[in-house]
Every structure is written in structure tokens, then in C-alpha cells.
Design a protein around this motif. Structure first.
Motif, PDB file in Angstrom:
ATOM      1  N   MET A 120       0.768  -1.173  -0.039  1.00 27.07           N
ATOM      2  CA  MET A 120      -0.014  -0.055   0.051  1.00 27.07           C
ATOM      3  C   MET A 120       0.850   1.131   0.045  1.00 27.07           C
ATOM      4  O   MET A 120       1.512   1.331   1.029  1.00 27.07           O
ATOM      5  N   PRO A 121       0.935   1.931  -0.958  1.00 24.73           N
ATOM      6  CA  PRO A 121       2.130   3.017  -1.323  1.00 24.73           C
ATOM      7  C   PRO A 121       2.442   4.026  -0.486  1.00 24.73           C
ATOM      8  O   PRO A 121       1.064   4.637   0.274  1.00 24.73           O
ATOM      9  N   GLY A 122       3.476   4.102   0.238  1.00 22.87           N
ATOM     10  CA  GLY A 122       3.773   5.019   1.279  1.00 22.87           C
ATOM     11  C   GLY A 122       3.301   4.675   2.557  1.00 22.87           C
ATOM     12  O   GLY A 122       3.282   5.652   3.600  1.00 22.87           O
ATOM     13  N   PHE A 123       2.878   3.447   2.610  1.00 28.58           N
ATOM     14  CA  PHE A 123       2.529   3.082   3.947  1.00 28.58           C
ATOM     15  C   PHE A 123       2.645   1.397   4.291  1.00 28.58           C
ATOM     16  O   PHE A 123       3.057   1.343   5.528  1.00 28.58           O
ATOM     17  N   TRP A 124       2.748   0.766   3.192  1.00 26.52           N
ATOM     18  CA  TRP A 124       2.923  -0.767   3.593  1.00 26.52           C
ATOM     19  C   TRP A 124       3.860  -1.508   2.723  1.00 26.52           C
ATOM     20  O   TRP A 124       3.644  -1.004   1.300  1.00 26.52           O
ATOM     21  N   TYR A 125       4.868  -1.988   3.037  1.00 26.39           N
ATOM     22  CA  TYR A 125       5.871  -2.774   2.026  1.00 26.39           C
ATOM     23  C   TYR A 125       6.169  -4.140   2.689  1.00 26.39           C
ATOM     24  O   TYR A 125       6.653  -4.255   3.677  1.00 26.39           O
ATOM     25  N   ARG A 126       5.852  -5.052   1.637  1.00 28.49           N
ATOM     26  CA  ARG A 126       6.122  -6.414   1.912  1.00 28.49           C
ATOM     27  C   ARG A 126       5.182  -6.720   3.132  1.00 28.49           C
ATOM     28  O   ARG A 126       4.004  -6.816   2.810  1.00 28.49           O
ATOM     29  N   ARG A 127       5.749  -7.236   4.422  1.00 26.91           N
ATOM     30  CA  ARG A 127       4.924  -7.266   5.503  1.00 26.91           C
ATOM     31  C   ARG A 127       5.052  -6.384   6.672  1.00 26.91           C
ATOM     32  O   ARG A 127       4.713  -6.570   7.555  1.00 26.91           O
ATOM     33  N   ASN A 128       5.734  -5.348   6.468  1.00 33.36           N
ATOM     34  CA  ASN A 128       6.023  -4.364   7.404  1.00 33.36           C
ATOM     35  C   ASN A 128       6.647  -4.874   8.519  1.00 33.36           C
ATOM     36  O   ASN A 128       6.593  -4.351   9.775  1.00 33.36           O
ATOM     37  N   ALA A 162       3.012  -0.382  15.632  1.00 35.58           N
ATOM     38  CA  ALA A 162       2.575   0.015  14.141  1.00 35.58           C
ATOM     39  C   ALA A 162       1.897  -0.778  13.473  1.00 35.58           C
ATOM     40  O   ALA A 162       2.195  -2.295  13.612  1.00 35.58           O
ATOM     41  N   PRO A 163       1.472  -0.519  12.329  1.00 34.85           N
ATOM     42  CA  PRO A 163       0.696  -1.621  11.374  1.00 34.85           C
ATOM     43  C   PRO A 163       1.899  -2.454  10.883  1.00 34.85           C
ATOM     44  O   PRO A 163       2.625  -2.053  10.054  1.00 34.85           O
ATOM     45  N   SER A 164       1.677  -3.954  10.842  1.00 32.65           N
ATOM     46  CA  SER A 164       2.557  -4.699  10.742  1.00 32.65           C
ATOM     47  C   SER A 164       1.898  -6.226  10.876  1.00 32.65           C
ATOM     48  O   SER A 164       0.960  -6.309  11.458  1.00 32.65           O
ATOM     49  N   PHE A 165       2.923  -7.202  10.261  1.00 34.87           N
ATOM     50  CA  PHE A 165       2.425  -8.471  10.385  1.00 34.87           C
ATOM     51  C   PHE A 165       2.550  -9.032  11.857  1.00 34.87           C
ATOM     52  O   PHE A 165       1.981  -9.831  12.309  1.00 34.87           O
ATOM     53  N   HIS A 166       3.362  -8.189  12.464  1.00 34.41           N
ATOM     54  CA  HIS A 166       3.188  -8.517  13.911  1.00 34.41           C
ATOM     55  C   HIS A 166       2.046  -8.567  14.637  1.00 34.41           C
ATOM     56  O   HIS A 166       1.804  -9.184  15.705  1.00 34.41           O
ATOM     57  N   THR A 167       1.279  -7.753  14.255  1.00 34.01           N
ATOM     58  CA  THR A 167      -0.284  -7.697  14.899  1.00 34.01           C
ATOM     59  C   THR A 167      -1.305  -8.241  14.338  1.00 34.01           C
ATOM     60  O   THR A 167      -2.204  -8.981  14.783  1.00 34.01           O
ATOM     61  N   SER A 168      -1.122  -8.333  12.907  1.00 38.22           N
ATOM     62  CA  SER A 168      -2.302  -9.082  12.067  1.00 38.22           C
ATOM     63  C   SER A 168      -1.613  -9.454  10.655  1.00 38.22           C
ATOM     64  O   SER A 168      -0.897  -8.525  10.195  1.00 38.22           O
ATOM     65  N   THR A 186      -3.928  -0.929  -3.438  1.00 33.28           N
ATOM     66  CA  THR A 186      -3.447  -1.858  -2.843  1.00 33.28           C
ATOM     67  C   THR A 186      -3.028  -2.835  -3.906  1.00 33.28           C
ATOM     68  O   THR A 186      -3.870  -3.273  -4.809  1.00 33.28           O
ATOM     69  N   GLY A 187      -1.788  -3.570  -3.465  1.00 31.81           N
ATOM     70  CA  GLY A 187      -1.403  -4.560  -4.493  1.00 31.81           C
ATOM     71  C   GLY A 187      -0.803  -5.869  -3.741  1.00 31.81           C
ATOM     72  O   GLY A 187      -0.276  -5.838  -2.543  1.00 31.81           O
ATOM     73  N   VAL A 192       6.156   9.728   5.433  1.00 26.75           N
ATOM     74  CA  VAL A 192       7.472   9.704   6.070  1.00 26.75           C
ATOM     75  C   VAL A 192       7.975   8.325   6.438  1.00 26.75           C
ATOM     76  O   VAL A 192       9.074   7.919   5.872  1.00 26.75           O
ATOM     77  N   SER A 193       7.028   7.703   7.129  1.00 23.23           N
ATOM     78  CA  SER A 193       7.334   6.179   7.280  1.00 23.23           C
ATOM     79  C   SER A 193       6.199   5.291   7.881  1.00 23.23           C
ATOM     80  O   SER A 193       5.152   6.059   7.864  1.00 23.23           O
ATOM     81  N   VAL A 194       6.322   4.259   8.018  1.00 19.12           N
ATOM     82  CA  VAL A 194       5.224   3.259   8.591  1.00 19.12           C
ATOM     83  C   VAL A 194       4.697   3.888   9.951  1.00 19.12           C
ATOM     84  O   VAL A 194       3.790   4.107  10.225  1.00 19.12           O
ATOM     85  N   GLU A 195       5.796   4.327  10.818  1.00 17.06           N
ATOM     86  CA  GLU A 195       5.548   4.955  12.304  1.00 17.06           C
ATOM     87  C   GLU A 195       4.933   6.097  12.069  1.00 17.06           C
ATOM     88  O   GLU A 195       4.169   6.482  12.911  1.00 17.06           O
ATOM     89  N   ASN A 196       5.324   7.070  11.089  1.00 19.76           N
ATOM     90  CA  ASN A 196       4.999   8.265  11.142  1.00 19.76           C
ATOM     91  C   ASN A 196       4.242   8.728  10.079  1.00 19.76           C
ATOM     92  O   ASN A 196       4.664   9.110   8.943  1.00 19.76           O
ATOM     93  N   ASN A 197       2.982   8.884  10.060  1.00 19.49           N
ATOM     94  CA  ASN A 197       1.866   8.889   8.960  1.00 19.49           C
ATOM     95  C   ASN A 197       1.529  10.385   8.697  1.00 19.49           C
ATOM     96  O   ASN A 197       0.522  10.758   8.578  1.00 19.49           O
TER      97      ASN A 197
END
Length: 676
Positions: A115-123, A130-136, A151-152, A570-575
Motif C-alpha cells: 500500500m504505497p507510502g504505508f505498507w511494504y512487503r509485510r512491514n 505500528a501496522p505490521s504482520f506482528h499484529t495481524s 493496494t497490491g 514519512v514512514s510506517v511509524e510516522n503517517n
């Protein structure tokens, strides 16, 4: 293509040429509508297909029981991509949320996500907070989090991908009184949701309107919150049209997938330069006021106060930072060069005060920069970073080269820089990487190699300035590391110092680092580094918005007309979005010529024009107390850095780096000039 999926709970009959590109089977589709009566929990209704008007591309979506609306869908071929038009008409006043799921046919475990600018691979570089596969392993997010509403899903096994993107004018946004649970919007929005889900082991694209976030929403740095589902009003007899586009294609690897997705997003949303009355000369004249107003001279170090300022007053403080968010030495050089160009003696005098104070009092016992000093608290950070140290050397080498070009030399500074470059060689690991953080005695604090490309720039510059081949050899070693660990793995992480996650700056710095090496080499080496630059640049580009996020009336950024295209998340942490670009526009211009790819140069112009919009000056202060103090934490989605939320800034900001970034954006070709 062997993608087997369906869309919107609708059996779609397509022309033969479309079917070859997007192949659907009925059993892999679901769609639903949720209706809410105020004060009651929403009711969710599954929708089934009924062919409509004997048209194989038109269908009626019906619930198993009577609902107060009609939902129809029509499909069309768009050059091998599938355009889906869903029409919802209210039979009485309702509040609705429409959603769809589309199975890809890919095993979820075989896939990487985007999801561009927010999600890469599995985060997975991001923490569980923060949003990642660690949580879901399934996430739905509001579209304005993303640099393109897309979304791709990429199957590494099948070497195929499928994307879904929202097609709309994106003209409206509505305020809400709550941020979690079921919420009714105060008006009309253009913002839907998109994401991916694991449905019994199969990867699915999920999307709908208006927005939802699940299993968690993300409200501020490292703060996940309960899910949210928004409901929009639709009056009796009122109709709304929702449009998505699906494409499927092959890609050699995740990097190739990102390239395909960015080019598609750029072509689909077609961002054009933002109309602005501010020329480069206008921008620099106003930004130069920061150099004057922010100067602090009553400590052992003289510096431009540019970190942790309040937007409400922009009052200087005693915090001096060499690089990262302060950029003291780069600002001093920019003011110095500009002072000579414009005959402004005050700027030259101020800059020399900065340089002289750092030459006298700005180095540690070992010879590193005192990179972060807080005179208000009487504290000097004992931990060094390869990024800040590198950015300090970078600034001073520009200063020394400019001085040498104009017949002036600074032997003490030259010796200091040689010593620092030699110490960098001692810090470098055998694999070419540099530790992210370390002490004055070279003891490692953080061994992560994500900040390595920041060291490449001063090493290449040091080779050019001092004619010392060791520095070039070291720079090439960094590129070996970048190629093996970041670029070839499509894993760009932790270049920034205040987050541990996937971030824009890692890919941007990687592209800039290999750009420098391509400029200084020839033949096959030049081509190899150029190819690496191009590959990393697509990841950096993916963080930059190609569309204009809508704001609600009363959200200041919308009220003053901000267009988000060209701004980077900016980053996954800082939206939030910001003006971090520095030399990246020059990299894009160079790549455009090197590879005959006009998209790069055109988007560089989008960036350059768009980032001029929030220039604070008389009559157009943009919510900032002082002219020239360019804002930093620009909050464009349902997230805040601590204060104020979408449409505003955080109350604390760091114009030290924003002014430096814009100055380099508006001074193109510095690297080419230095290395020619």
C-alpha cells in the motif's frame, strides 16, 4: 495469467482480450452493504448477483432480504484492465458502508503486500505498535493514508501481482466526532478504504466506501486504536457512483512489482505541477529570513535554532543539531553561498560565526562532531550517529569546495574533515555497512546498517576533494552492502533516527548514494550504479503522493488549498507528509536523461512546485508564526504526531531541516557540479 478471482459478488462476463488479463470465477467473490440506524448497531447484508437487463456486463447486487436501496454494477475494459462501476441508489434515507472482497488465488503465505507510502512487503521492520504482520496479517486502511489509493498483492511463487485502485475525483471530506467504532460522518467524503486480508489461507484484496480501518486504526506514533467504520448519508432518491480498477500482470520480483505499480499510479492519476506564484528566487528570499531570525549566538556554539520549535511563536531555543532535523552546517553553507550571490553581508557574517564556533568548540575529544547539544539543559548527546556525522561532513565539503572554487582555503577545516573521513573508515564493517549509532570511543550502540547510504555521499565527495582513493573504495563497499541487503531484497529500513521501520529516507538515501557513485565512475561501473539508482528510486517515488487528498472545511490545510501531490509520506511509524527531498529531484532529473524516462523529470517538477505551497510569508502565514519557517509535520490523514490531527501541523516542528531540504531542491545539480 492464472489469477482466479471475482469482483463485488458479481459474475463478470468479459470480452476475450480482457478475460486473458483478468480472469474471474464466481465462487471467489463477496460483497456486502452495512446499514446503520443512528443509535443502533449497523446491520450487515451479504449481496448476491442477479444478471441485469440481459447484459453480461451488468448486474444487480441483491441482499437475501429487502433493503432500502438498489445496487448495480457495470464493467468495462480499459486497455486490459478491468474498470468496475458500482451505483448505489437509496430508496429511503440511509447511512451506508459498502465493502467488497476479491480472492486473488494466491496463497497468502506466498505473498508480499503493498500500500504505497504505508505498507511494504509485510512491514516486519516496524514494531508491533505500528501496522505490521506482528499484529495481524490482514489490514484495511483509509485511502488518504496512501500515496496512491491502491493496494497490491505480489505472489513470489507465481511472480504475478494484482492491484486494485480507486478512481474518483476525490473532492470532499467530512468531519467526524469519533475515531473508533461505528461513526456517522457529518457530510460527504470521497475517502474509501483499501487493503488485504487472509481468507482461509488465500490472499484477498478488500476495498469499499466510505472508509474503514481494521483490525486496528493507527492514530499517532506507535499507537494502535480500535477499528473504525464510517457511515455516509444517502438521502431517498440520491445516487452515488463508486469506481475501482483492477489489473493483473507479471513481475520478476518485488522491486519490479513496485516499478509497475508506480508507473501505473503515475499514469492513472496523472499528477501535474501545482500552479504557484513563487519562483525559485521568491522562495529563497523568504526562506533566507529563517537564517537571520533563528540565529543563536550566546553559547559556545553559534547555530540556527531549527528543532523542537513551537509553530505558535517559532521562538529560538538552545538546541543545536548538526544533521537530521537540525542541519546546522548545511543551513550555514546555504546562507553563506546565498550571501555571496546576493551581496548580503549579514548572511555571510552569520554563517562564518557558525563555522568558526564549530571549528573551535564543535568537536568531541575523538574528533567527531558534537552532533546534538542542548544548551538549555546543559546536555550533549554522547551517542553519535553515522547519519548526522555524514551530513555534517557533506555540508562542510560543499563549503570547502565552494571556497576553493572562489580562491579561498580553510586548512584547519580541511584537516578536520580528513580526520573525520579517516574515522569513518575505521567504523565501516567488512560487509561495507556502517553502524547506525556509536560512542566517541567507537563502541557500537546500534549496529543496524539502514543508515549506511548517508555515509556514501561524503566518502565520494571526500575522494573528489582530497584525491584519496581509500574514500572511493569505502564508498563502493557501501554500495555493495546496499545492493546485497537493501536494494536486491527490496528492504529499505531505518535510515531515519527516530523510528525503526520501513521509511522513505532509506530508499531515497540509497538512490542518492548510488547516484553519486554513478557520477564518479565510468563504463560498466557507471551503468551498474545507475541501474541500482533507478531501482531504489522507484521505492522512494512510491512514498510521494500522486493524488490530492481531500480535506474537510475547517481543516486548515484544506482551507488554504493544499494539494498533496508531490509531497512524501514519512514512514510506517510516522503517517504525515513532509518536504524531505533534498537532492532527490536532481536524481530524478538525471535518471530521466540517463534512461530516457520522462515520468521522472515530470514528477520532479510536480515535487518542486508542490512543495512551495506552504511558504509562510506576510498574508499567507500557513499557520506558522514567522515568515520563512517552513512547516514540517503536515498531517494529511486520520493521524497526528501528538496534537491537532488531520488538516493541521503538530504543535512542535523542525524548520532546520525543511529549509535545508527545500534549498537543495531549489538548487539542482549540486552533486554533478561537485563531482564534475
Amino acid at each position: 495469467m492464472n489469477l482466479k478471482c471475482l469482483f463485488c459478488g458479481v459474475l463478470i462476463a468479459l470480452y476475450v482480450d480482457v478475460a486473458e488479463a483478468v480472469n474471474y470465477i464466481p465462487e471467489n467473490i463477496s460483497a456486502s452493504i452495512s446499514l446503520k440506524v443512528p443509535g443502533n448497531e449497523a446491520e450487515k447484508y451479504s449481496l448476491e448477483l442477479r444478471q441485469w437487463k440481459n447484459d453480461p456486463s451488468s448486474y444487480l447486487l441483491e441482499a437475501s432480504e429487502s433493503i432500502p436501496m438498489t445496487i448495480t454494477q457495470k464493467t468495462e475494459d480499459m486497455d486490459g484492465k478491468l474498470r468496475i462501476n458500482v451505483t448505489l441508489t437509496a430508496l429511503e434515507d440511509i447511512y451506508f458502508n459498502f465493502s467488497q472482497q476479491m480472492l486473488t488465488g494466491f496463497r497468502h503465505d506466498d505473498c508480499q503486500f503493498y500500500m504505497p507510502g504505508f505498507w511494504y512487503r509485510r512491514n516486519l521492520r516496524s514494531p508491533k505498535e505500528a501496522p505490521s504482520f506482528h499484529t495481524s496479517d490482514s489490514w484495511l486502511v483509509r485511502e488518504d493514508r496512501l500515496s496512491a489509493p491502491l493496494t497490491g498483492i505480489y505472489s513470489e511463487k507465481e511472480k504475478s501481482f494484482v492491484t486494485v485502485s480507486r478512481i474518483d475525483q476525490f473532492v470532499g471530506e467530512a468531519l467526524s466526532t469519533h475515531r473508533e467504532g461505528e461513526i456517522i460522518l457529518s457530510g460527504k467524503t470521497s475517502i474509501g478504504f483499501t487493503g488485504f486480508e487472509n481468507l482461509n489461507g488465500t490472499a484477498a484484496l478488500s476495498f469499499g466506501f466510505p472508509y474503514r480501518e481494521a483490525p486496528k486504526s493507527y492514530i499517532r506514533k506507535l499507537t494502535l486504536a480500535p477499528a473504525v467504520e464510517a457511515f455516509q448519508s444517502l438521502k431517498k432518491g440520491e445516487t452515488i457512483l463508486l469506481t475501482w480498477e483492477i489489473q493483473e500482470n507479471k513481475a520478476d520480483d518485488y522491486s519490479d512489482f513496485i516499478r509497475h505499480a508506480w508507473e501505473y499510479s503515475y499514469d492513472t492519476y496523472a499528477p501535474v505541477p501545482v500552479e504557484t506564484s513563487y519562483s525559485i528566487a521568491d522562495m529563497k528570499e523568504v526562506l533566507s529570513r529563517f537564517f537571520v531570525s533563528s540565529l543563536v549566538t550566546d553559547h559556545s556554539l553559534t547555530f540556527n535554532s531549527g528543532i523542537h520549535l513551537r509553530t505558535a511563536d517559532c521562538q529560538s531555543n538552545g538546541q543545536a543539531e548538526i544533521g537530521f532535523i537540525g542541519r546546522v552546517l548545511l543551513n550555514a553553507f546555504n546562507a553563506w553561498e546565498y550571501g555571496w550571490q546576493c551581496g548580503r553581508e549579514e548572511l555571510k557574517e552569520n554563517s562564518m560565526k557558525v563555522f568558526d564556533s564549530y571549528l573551535k568548540n564543535g568537536f568531541t575529544q575523538a574528533g567527531f562532531f558534537k552532533e546534538s547539544v542542548d544548551f538549555d539543559k546543559g546536555h550533549e548527546d554522547p551517542v553519535h550517529s553515522i547519519r548526522r556525522q555524514s551530513e555534517g561532513i557533506y555540508a562542510m565539503l560543499h563549503f570547502l569546495a565552494y571556497e576553493k572554487e572562489n580562491g579561498r582555503r580553510h586548512p584547519e577545516w580541511e584537516q578536520k574533515m580528513r580526520n573525520m573521513l579517516n574515522m569513518l573508515l575505521q567504523l565501516q564493517h567488512p560487509d561495507g555497512s556502517f553502524p547506525r549509532k556509536f560512542y566517541d570511543d567507537f563502541k557500537i550502540v546500534d549496529n543496524s546498517g539502514g543508515s549506511t547510504p548517508s555515509a556514501t555521499l561524503p566518502l565520494v565527495m571526500g575522494y573528489k576533494y582530497f584525491k584519496d582513493k581509500r574514500y572511493l573504495a569505502s564508498a563502493k563497499q557501501t554500495a555493495d552492502y546496499l545492493e546485497k541487503v537493501l536494494i536486491s531484497k527490496a528492504d529499505y529500513f531505518s535510515s531515519t533516527l527516530d523510528a525503526n521501520c520501513e521509511d522513505k529516507e532509506a530508499s531515497l538515501y540509497a538512490a542518492t548514494a548510488t547516484y553519486y557513485l554513478s557520477l564518479i565512475t565510468k563504463g560498466d561501473e557507471h551503468r551498474h550504479y545507475a541501474d541500482l539508482t533507478k531501482k531504489a528510486a522507484y521505492f522512494a517515488l512510491s512514498w510521494y503522493y500522486v493524488w490530492d487528498v481531500p480535506f474537510a472545511q475547517g481543516q486548515m490545510l484544506g482551507d488554504i488549498g493544499l494539494k498533496t501531490r508531490g509531497w512524501g509520506n514519512v514512514s510506517v511509524e510516522n503517517n504525515h507528509i513532509d518536504v524531505f527531498v533534498f537532492e532527490f529531484a536532481s536524481v530524478l532529473q538525471w535518471l530521466s536523461e540517463e534512461y530516457k524516462e520522462p515520468r521522472f523529470a515530470r514528477f520532479a517538477e510536480v515535487i518542486s512546485t508542490s512543495m512551495r505551497q506552504l511558504l509562510p510569508h506576510e498574508g499567507h502565514m500557513c499557520g506558522i508564526a514567522k515568515a520563512g519557517y517552513y512547516p514540517e509535520v503536515v498531517q494529511h490523514t486520520g493521524w497526528d504526531y501528538g496534537k491537532n490531527g488531520k488538516g493541521y501541523y503538530n504543535d512542535i516542528f523542525a524548520p532546520g531541516w525543511t529549509v535545508a531540504s527545500l534549498w537543495e531542491l531549489l538548487t539542482p545539480g549540486r552533486a554533478e557540479h561537485f563531482l564534475e
